[in-house]
Design a protein around this motif. Structure first.
Motif, PDB file in Angstrom:
ATOM      1  N   ASN A   1       1.065  -1.219   0.033  1.00 15.79           N
ATOM      2  CA  ASN A   1      -0.018   0.168   0.014  1.00 15.79           C
ATOM      3  C   ASN A   1       0.868   1.262  -0.022  1.00 15.79           C
ATOM      4  N   PRO A   2       0.568   2.145  -0.834  1.00 17.81           N
ATOM      5  CA  PRO A   2       1.112   3.489  -0.677  1.00 17.81           C
ATOM      6  C   PRO A   2       0.891   4.228   0.571  1.00 17.81           C
ATOM      7  N   ILE A   3       1.790   4.898   0.995  1.00 15.19           N
ATOM      8  CA  ILE A   3       1.421   5.890   2.318  1.00 15.19           C
ATOM      9  C   ILE A   3       1.488   7.416   1.761  1.00 15.19           C
ATOM     10  N   LEU A   4       2.778   7.782   0.988  1.00 14.56           N
ATOM     11  CA  LEU A   4       2.783   9.103   0.545  1.00 14.56           C
ATOM     12  C   LEU A   4       3.234   9.150  -0.969  1.00 14.56           C
ATOM     13  N   SER A   5       2.753  10.179  -1.601  1.00 12.50           N
ATOM     14  CA  SER A   5       3.113  10.136  -3.208  1.00 12.50           C
ATOM     15  C   SER A   5       3.065  11.715  -3.558  1.00 12.50           C
ATOM     16  N   THR A   6       3.151  12.019  -4.802  1.00 12.54           N
ATOM     17  CA  THR A   6       3.043  13.360  -5.304  1.00 12.54           C
ATOM     18  C   THR A   6       1.620  13.516  -5.716  1.00 12.54           C
ATOM     19  N   THR A   7       1.021  14.500  -6.307  1.00 12.63           N
ATOM     20  CA  THR A   7      -0.126  14.369  -6.997  1.00 12.63           C
ATOM     21  C   THR A   7      -0.231  13.778  -8.190  1.00 12.63           C
ATOM     22  N   ALA A   8      -1.195  13.562  -9.100  1.00 10.33           N
ATOM     23  CA  ALA A   8      -1.194  13.146 -10.349  1.00 10.33           C
ATOM     24  C   ALA A   8      -0.491  13.702 -11.340  1.00 10.33           C
ATOM     25  N   THR A   9       0.561  14.755 -11.072  1.00 14.08           N
ATOM     26  CA  THR A   9       1.352  15.640 -12.068  1.00 14.08           C
ATOM     27  C   THR A   9       2.562  15.207 -11.474  1.00 14.08           C
ATOM     28  N   GLY A  10       2.953  14.217 -10.713  1.00 13.92           N
ATOM     29  CA  GLY A  10       4.369  13.876 -10.481  1.00 13.92           C
ATOM     30  C   GLY A  10       4.870  13.213 -11.566  1.00 13.92           C
ATOM     31  N   PHE A  11       6.377  13.308 -11.575  1.00 14.31           N
ATOM     32  CA  PHE A  11       7.283  12.594 -12.553  1.00 14.31           C
ATOM     33  C   PHE A  11       8.655  12.289 -11.959  1.00 14.31           C
ATOM     34  N   SER A  12       9.421  11.383 -12.343  1.00 11.68           N
ATOM     35  CA  SER A  12      10.473  11.066 -11.972  1.00 11.68           C
ATOM     36  C   SER A  12      11.695  11.111 -12.945  1.00 11.68           C
TER      37      SER A  12
END
Length: 582
Positions: free
Chosen positions: A442-453
């Motif tokens: 399960n994810p706990i923290l992430s970017t918004t839907a506009t994240g990139f790597s």
């Protein structure tokens, strides 16, 4: 109407007659003095007559002179005879009552002052804190812990009480020990289970024999916190960094830093009273990056026992609830990975958690990724960037941003309270699967839907308008292995991967961020002690602020100690003189 005027005139005439009678009564005493005592009036005689007669002095002199004849003059009257007559008069009787009432009031003020001083000493909570930063006030977290105490806690200060209220300037050049001492005294006001004592080691050196395990660190200004379960030790030197030699300076502008008094003392009270002290094994030997001390300090202050474990030579302690692998510069070996896997399995009983913190500055870790891969997670070498400008931390690049929460036991009320967790230069965490066998990720923290790597410094290569490059980029994730024991009860072990930047000092110390709360939620949940987080702000005591507050206290003390009593005395004298002579 005429009747009313007559009544008023009659009343006024009556008052004048009474006043005339009083003057005549006083002057009649003068006629009793023998002719041998009569001479021209002296300055003293006039002074006493004016003091006695007040505004009627002039008219009395004229009337008396006329009665004696045009050629006769006032002669000096014996002071004794005047005073004898005065003591028999109505004015003195009235004045004595006023003086008695004033004296009684003054005595009452003194008694109340003595009682208030006693009550403030006996009950420190009655002492109002008017300082900047509320340096004498306890936080809500501390108050809750104190109110929930069910066992007695002793706080023994290894010093005389006078050493705490009036320390030697060579020991405490900024007079911070009295501030910390005053704060400690307030603990007893919130719980009957708190008892504070003092021990003078010069007179009672045998006291140290009770704590042989702490002989090397106990000394003047040490503080022993104990309960029936266990004992812990701290000192004013730990609570007040300014007492260290590196802070001793003659500069008037020196920042005498901060006070950790409440943070440390509340932590120790919690540690010595909770039924179980959770243990955290810090897996050392792989040259973790600097900064992990902030993480260890945070969890230590919240009641955890840290066990330093060299992963190269030592087994992970079986009684440790959590193991921490913090941004290792070197990769683990296959044998070390097997050691960790065996500890997580715990003989089939599970119940363990591995915390892995990532950093883009560490070397590639294929062996660690093999271990994580079995649990459905992978640490990418790519850095995560936030594509929504409003989510980027002000003044920073888009590799520093406010992370988005996913619903989990670790987030708690942070989402509802809109308290944001900040991360910087976070590696992307890839979920290889969501569910596989006993494992769930399960994810706990992430970017918004506009994240990139991308690799560090590659953010300019990405077109933030190209939707294909954008997605929720995960920076913190959890993998759980579920089983049932012989009794049919659910048991679990966990691996949690998070960026090392989550415990950066700037983020942990700033209560505007939710970093410390999220970390402690995670540790508390995984160690099974529930929500017992100590969330206490450090009290900052700058030299300038301290001097200003001292001035304020002096002004208030002057008003209460001198101005108010002076006004009371002047008011009493005014009433006395008015009733006595006017």
């Amino acid at each position: 109407m005429k009747n009313d005027e007559k009544k008023k005139s009659s009343a006024q005439t009556g008052k004048e007659d009474n006043r005339t009678d009083e003057i005549d009564e006083l002057l009649s005493g003068f006629s009793e003095i023998s002719e041998q005592q009569r001479r021209a009036p002296s300055g003293i005689s006039k002074f006493f007559l004016k003091l006695i007669l007040g505004k009627d002095y002039n008219s009395a002199m004229e009337n008396s002179a006329g009665a004696a004849g045009d050629g006769e003059q006032w002669e000096q009257i014996s002071v004794g005879a005047k005073l004898k007559k005065v003591f028999k008069g109505k004015k003195l009787r009235h004045g004595s009552v006023a003086l008695g009432m004033f004296s009684l009031f003054l005595a009452l003020v003194v008694v109340l002052n003595v009682i208030s001083i006693y009550l403030v000493d006996r009950f420190p909570l009655l002492n109002v804190d008017m300082t900047q930063g509320s340096i004498y006030s306890l936080s809500d977290s501390t108050k809750e812990i104190l109110k929930s105490l069910e066992s007695d806690v002793s706080i023994v200060i290894l010093a005389r009480e006078t050493d705490c209220t009036q320390p030697d300037i060579t020991v405490d050049p900024y007079s911070q020990i009295p501030l910390a001492h005053e704060l400690i005294l307030r603990y007893a006001g919130y719980s009957d289970h708190i008892k504070i004592d003092y021990v003078d080691l010069t007179r009672n050196p045998e006291f140290l024999d009770q704590y042989p395990e702490y002989l090397d660190i106990l000394g003047q200004y040490s503080i022993v916190v104990g309960s029936e379960r266990r004992t812990r030790v701290t000192s004013f030197y730990e609570m007040l960094p300014s007492l260290s030699s590196e802070y001793n300076t003659s500069s008037e502008s020196v920042d005498i830093s901060s006070s950790y008094t409440e943070t440390l003392l509340t932590s120790l009270i919690k540690t010595v009273t909770i039924p179980k002290v959770p243990q955290v094994a810090f897996l050392d030997g792989l040259d973790s990056e600097q900064g992990v001390s902030y993480l260890l300090n945070l969890i230590s202050l919240n009641g955890y026992e840290i066990i330093q474990t060299d992963i190269r030579t030592d087994d992970i302690p079986a009684n440790a609830d959590i193991a921490v692998l913090a941004s290792p510069i070197r990769d683990i070996t296959p044998s070390q990975a097997a050691k960790i896997d065996e500890w997580l399995n715990n003989g089939g009983n599970l119940g363990k958690t591995l915390m892995v913190y990532t950093s883009p500055f560490t070397a590639d870790t294929p062996n660690l990724n093999d271990l994580l891969g079995d649990w459905g997670l992978e640490i990418s070498r790519n850095i995560v960037y936030e594509g929504t400008a409003s989510e980027v931390i002000p003044g920073a690049t888009n590799s520093s941003f406010y992370a988005q929460y996913y619903q989990s036991d670790y987030v708690g009320d942070l989402f509802d309270r809109n308290i944001r967790t900040a991360v910087s230069l976070a590696n992307e965490v890839v979920q290889k699967f969501e569910v596989k066998g006993d494992f769930v990720t399960n994810p706990i923290l992430s970017t918004t839907a506009t994240g990139f790597s991308g690799l560090q410094g590659d953010s300019e290569k990405f077109d933030t308008n190209a939707l294909g490059d954008m997605a929720h980029r995960v920076v913190m994730a959890n993998s759980t292995q579920y089983r049932q024991n012989a009794n049919g009860e659910d048991i679990r072990s966990d691996i949690i991967v998070a960026p090392a930047s989550i415990y950066e000092a700037d983020y942990l110390s700033n209560t505007a961020f939710g970093n410390s709360r999220l970390l402690l939620n995670t540790y508390n949940e995984r160690s099974g002690i529930g929500d017992q987080t100590i969330n206490i702000e450090v009290k900052y005591l700058s030299a300038v602020d301290f001097s200003v507050e001292t001035g304020t206290i002096k002004v208030i003390s002057a008003i209460i100690g001198f101005v108010v009593p002076a006004l009371v005395i002047l008011g009493g004298l005014f009433v006395y003189i008015r009733r006595r002579y006017l």
